[in-house]
Design an enzyme around this catalytic site. Structure first.
Site, short mmCIF file in Angstrom:
data_model
loop_
_atom_site.label_atom_id
_atom_site.label_comp_id
_atom_site.label_asym_id
_atom_site.label_seq_id
_atom_site.Cartn_x
_atom_site.Cartn_y
_atom_site.Cartn_z
N LYS A 14 0.83 -1.22 0.00
CA LYS A 14 0.00 0.00 0.00
C LYS A 14 0.86 1.27 0.00
CE LYS A 14 -2.35 -1.03 3.82
NZ LYS A 14 -1.86 -2.36 4.22
N ARG A 89 -9.93 0.48 8.37
CA ARG A 89 -9.55 -0.89 8.71
C ARG A 89 -10.68 -1.64 9.39
NH1 ARG A 89 -3.62 0.30 8.90
NH2 ARG A 89 -2.49 -1.65 9.09
N ARG A 128 11.26 -6.43 5.36
CA ARG A 128 11.12 -5.00 5.70
C ARG A 128 11.61 -4.75 7.14
NH1 ARG A 128 5.31 -2.16 5.25
NH2 ARG A 128 4.99 -3.09 7.28
N ARG A 134 11.55 -1.64 11.63
CA ARG A 134 10.20 -1.35 12.13
C ARG A 134 9.81 -2.40 13.16
NH1 ARG A 134 4.81 -0.22 8.46
NH2 ARG A 134 3.56 -1.26 10.03
N ARG A 145 -1.01 -9.39 13.39
CA ARG A 145 -1.59 -8.39 12.47
C ARG A 145 -2.38 -9.06 11.36
NH1 ARG A 145 3.80 -5.75 11.07
NH2 ARG A 145 2.69 -4.43 9.60
#
Ligand code: AMP
Length: 189
Positions: A14, A89, A128, A134, A145
């Site tokens: 996204k 969401r 990532r 992160r 998640r």
């Protein structure tokens, strides 16, 4: 006004595709995740609250995130439209967005669903996490998640289908190839 909801599971691309959409169409970008990470970095009260949820892979309460979204939306001047990235969401958030835009004489133009298989999502997010550091891109939090995505967020697919705004996008392939499919869908609006 071009109001685009970019949708998909964590790791579906996204953020990456939003940057390209902003560059081509000159619209504003709201990433609720980026707003929250900036608040955490600045050490604000909101940041402290957000960190608790983010580290657990859970969603922040709808009222809180809807307020953040409304004030960000109001900060844009002479906007040609907005790309909503990571929002809505939940169904409550989608309903709030619809109302918020209607109050401004606008509506969602299209919802782009970046569809990526689960094993690929996991691979991308682990990578990532290693590259960006992160905190919520670790295997345990990613799994949480994805559970949250399936239970609370994926019902929005049917919600936007019913609203006549849904557009499937194949989220596997090169960044350029995926963006070409997105641009084709936007240009048809
Ligand atoms: P993202 O960068 O979009 O993956 O978001 C990172 C985290 O921020 C999520 O796992 C949630 O904890 C929180 N978050 C971001 N957007 C929302 C939202 N629309 N509603 C609730 N929580 C959110």
């Amino acid at each position: 006004m071009l109001n685009i909801v970019i949708f998909g599971a964590p790791g579906s691309g996204k953020g990456t595709q939003s940057e390209r959409i902003v560059a081509k169409y000159g619209i504003n970008h709201i990433s609720t995740g980026d707003v929250l990470r900036a608040q955490i970095k600045a050490g604000t009260e909101l940041g402290k609250t957000a960190k608790g949820y983010i580290d657990q892979g859970q969603l922040l309460p709808d009222e809180l995130i809807i307020d953040i979204l409304a004030s960000t939306l109001d900060s844009f001047e002479d906007s040609k439209g907005v790309i909503f990235d990571g929002f809505p969401r939940t169904i409550a958030q989608a309903e709030a967005l619809k109302k918020m835009l209607a109050e401004r004489g606008q509506e969602v133009s299209i919802m782009l669903d970046l569809d990526v298989p689960e094993d690929e999502l996991m691979t991308r997010l682990i990578k990532r996490g290693q590259e960006s550091g992160r905190a919520d891109d670790n295997e345990e939090t990613i799994k949480k998640r994805l559970v949250v995505y399936h239970s609370q967020t994926s019902p929005l697919i049917d919600w936007y289908k019913n609203d006549g705004k849904y557009q499937h996008i194949n989220g596997l392939g090169t960044m350029e190839g995926i963006f070409a499919e997105i641009a084709e869908a936007i240009d048809k609006i």
